[in-house]
Design a protein around this motif. Structure first.
Motif, PDB file in Angstrom:
ATOM      1  N   LEU A 100      -0.359   6.298   8.991  1.00  0.00           N
ATOM      2  CA  LEU A 100      -0.039   7.257   7.774  1.00  0.00           C
ATOM      3  C   LEU A 100      -0.164   8.813   8.508  1.00  0.00           C
ATOM      4  N   ASP A 101      -1.206   9.231   9.177  1.00  0.00           N
ATOM      5  CA  ASP A 101      -0.897  10.479   9.730  1.00  0.00           C
ATOM      6  C   ASP A 101       0.237  10.707  10.818  1.00  0.00           C
ATOM      7  N   THR A 136     -14.460   3.588  11.288  1.00  0.00           N
ATOM      8  CA  THR A 136     -13.043   4.087  11.011  1.00  0.00           C
ATOM      9  C   THR A 136     -13.198   5.450  10.633  1.00  0.00           C
ATOM     10  N   LEU A 144      -4.280   1.708   9.758  1.00  0.00           N
ATOM     11  CA  LEU A 144      -3.450   2.417   8.519  1.00  0.00           C
ATOM     12  C   LEU A 144      -3.442   3.841   8.772  1.00  0.00           C
ATOM     13  N   ASN A 145      -4.581   4.442   8.530  1.00  0.00           N
ATOM     14  CA  ASN A 145      -4.689   5.760   8.521  1.00  0.00           C
ATOM     15  C   ASN A 145      -3.898   6.518   9.909  1.00  0.00           C
ATOM     16  N   PRO A 178       8.501   0.967   1.807  1.00  0.00           N
ATOM     17  CA  PRO A 178       8.520  -0.685   2.144  1.00  0.00           C
ATOM     18  C   PRO A 178       8.812  -1.560   0.843  1.00  0.00           C
ATOM     19  N   SER A 224     -13.158   7.309  13.830  1.00  0.00           N
ATOM     20  CA  SER A 224     -11.540   7.143  14.513  1.00  0.00           C
ATOM     21  C   SER A 224     -10.628   8.250  13.821  1.00  0.00           C
ATOM     22  N   GLY A 267       4.740   4.163   3.961  1.00  0.00           N
ATOM     23  CA  GLY A 267       4.247   3.023   3.028  1.00  0.00           C
ATOM     24  C   GLY A 267       3.982   1.604   3.849  1.00  0.00           C
ATOM     25  N   PHE A 268       3.253   0.612   3.222  1.00  0.00           N
ATOM     26  CA  PHE A 268       3.013  -0.687   4.088  1.00  0.00           C
ATOM     27  C   PHE A 268       3.088  -1.648   3.374  1.00  0.00           C
ATOM     28  N   ASP A 308      -7.929  -0.522   8.407  1.00  0.00           N
ATOM     29  CA  ASP A 308      -7.879   0.697   7.730  1.00  0.00           C
ATOM     30  C   ASP A 308      -7.748   2.017   8.701  1.00  0.00           C
ATOM     31  N   ALA A 309      -8.374   1.773   9.967  1.00  0.00           N
ATOM     32  CA  ALA A 309      -8.270   2.805  10.753  1.00  0.00           C
ATOM     33  C   ALA A 309      -6.820   2.821  11.227  1.00  0.00           C
ATOM     34  N   LYS A 368      -6.113  14.880   5.918  1.00  0.00           N
ATOM     35  CA  LYS A 368      -5.790  14.291   7.127  1.00  0.00           C
ATOM     36  C   LYS A 368      -6.855  13.916   7.922  1.00  0.00           C
ATOM     37  N   GLN A 410       0.876  -1.095  -0.117  1.00  0.00           N
ATOM     38  CA  GLN A 410      -0.082  -0.021   0.104  1.00  0.00           C
ATOM     39  C   GLN A 410       0.944   1.162   0.065  1.00  0.00           C
TER      40      GLN A 410
END
Lengths: 142, 284
Positions: B24-25, A132, B20-21, A24, A135, B30-31, B17-18, A88, A13
């Protein structure tokens, strides 16, 4: 034509249009012996127009060190940011709200992400998307 | 050379995904996605203790929002290195065009052909990509047609610039905005014993003068953005190679080139990749 023998699959990703051999990508693809630069060039060419977002890529590597890749739907958090018009999430989501999503937008994202969420019903997927979003400091409005 | 922090997070699909975000923040670059979770990478400038503390606190957010807060994580430091080295072990010398052979520095150069020795380091341009090989073949034609000067925009490892110099083009300028690329070009000039390539760190805007040929093996958005400057750097009657776009992207690039006063000579397809040969009218 004989089918090529698969050696492995890697799921990354990474930022659209900005792939480079640093982690990565380097540590994930390097051990397979494929040319990382070729993957980066192909990924960047295909994703350059997608803007500032994270894009999943599934890379299939074959025993002859060739590879193919496909792009997948962005993570739910990226779809939420796009739908809410934010770049963001909030660092303190219980205090500072940074955007809003309607239930219709939640449902659309839930439908898109259903296969990745291990959810069997749309309501279940919508609950995950709502959680999500909250959050990240994104409120759900009806 | 700097390093990275690798955070391995074992997290279920619903909260993934939470998380991940959140990563990211907090600066993740990257992942890698695994069946059991994510591996996130951070530059060394990020404080891993702070990232860990913030992940711990994020459990409360997940709990409050009805997502599974039970995830495990650990982190380790990894040094930066040449991740392409396993690939390099398998590569061989490769003939390109009528006279060139691309040779990695650790192999013996063949006799009877011009050896283009390339160590790409961490820059683009190993010589094994379709567009690089095609550009080298076309530069060979341009050199044979008498071009005396060439500008290589986004030079990467410098493979096209060094190749052009070895093929007889007298004055070559190589420009790239990536410091790793500039360093790679210096090494490749040295190992090929080439001294007529000027290296500039920057963009085409930093280039002065005009050239008989310009080569830009980039991505289509950049080609469109710099089409005007590219045309301005070309001598009347000069040829430009616009490469690095995939099928379907060539129309936009061609339109930008034509708007900048360049005319199409040829479209070349190589696999899914497209290269445009354009020229500037000799009366311009």
């Amino acid at each position: 034509m004989a089918q090529k023998e698969e050696m492995g699959q890697v799921k990354l990703q990474i930022a659209a249009g900005k792939a480079n051999p640093a982690p990565p990508i380097g540590p994930a693809l390097g051990p397979y012996g494929i040319n990382i630069m070729d993957f980066c060039k192909g990924f960047n060419a295909q994703t350059q127009a997608l803007g500032d977002t994270i894009i999943p890529a599934v890379i299939t590597i074959y025993k002859d060190r060739s590879f193919t890749f496909i792009l997948k739907t962005p993570p739910a958090s990226e779809l939420i940011k796009k739908a809410a018009g934010i770049i963001k999430g909030s660092g303190t989501p219980n205090k500072i709200k940074v955007g809003k999503l309607t239930l219709a937008q939640v449902e659309e994202i839930a439908k898109t992400k259903m296969p990745d969420l291990n959810a069997t019903k749309i309501e279940q997927a919508m609950d995950i998307i709502k959680g999500t979003a909250r959050s990240m400091g994104v409120d759900i409005v009806s | 050379m700097s390093g990275y922090y690798e955070f391995t997070v074992e997290v279920g699909a619903a909260a993934r995904d939470a998380v991940l975000n959140h990563l990211l923040d907090n600066g993740a670059t990257g992942f890698v996605e695994r069946d059991s979770g994510l591996t996130a990478y951070f530059k060394e400038t990020v404080d891993p203790v702070e990232v860990g503390r913030s992940l711990d606190e994020f459990r409360n957010v997940l709990r409050r929002e009805g997502l599974d807060p039970h995830f495990l994580f650990s982190h380790s430091h990894i040094g930066d290195r040449d991740w392409n080295e396993t690939w390099k072990e398998g590569i061989k010398a490769m003939d390109v065009g009528r006279g060139l052979t691309i040779v990695p520095p650790w192999l013996q150069a063949p006799s009877g052909r011009i050896s283009l020795i390339i160590d790409s380091g961490r820059a683009f341009g190993t010589g094994h990509h379709e567009t690089t090989r095609l550009c080298l073949k076309l530069i060979e034609d341009i050199a044979a047609a008498g071009a005396l000067s060439l500008l290589d925009v986004g030079t990467g490892s410098g493979i096209l610039a060094v190749g052009a110099a070895l093929l007889g083009i007298k004055t070559v300028t190589a420009v790239d905005n990536d410091p790793d690329a500039v360093e790679a070009v210096r090494i490749n000039l040295d190992i090929n014993k080439v001294d007529n390539v000027e290296i500039l760190e920057g963009t085409i805007s930093n280039v002065e003068g005009t050239y008989d040929a310009v080569v830009a093996n980039l991505i289509s958005d950049t080609l469109v953005a710099i089409a005007g400057e590219l045309a301005a750097r070309l001598n009347p009657g000069g040829t430009a190679l616009l490469s690095g776009m995939i099928e379907g992207q060539e129309k936009g690039v061609l339109k930008a080139a034509e708007d900048a006063g360049l005319s199409l000579l040829e479209v070349i397809h190589e696999g899914k990749w497209v290269t445009l040969i354009v020229s500037k009218d000799s009366k311009q």
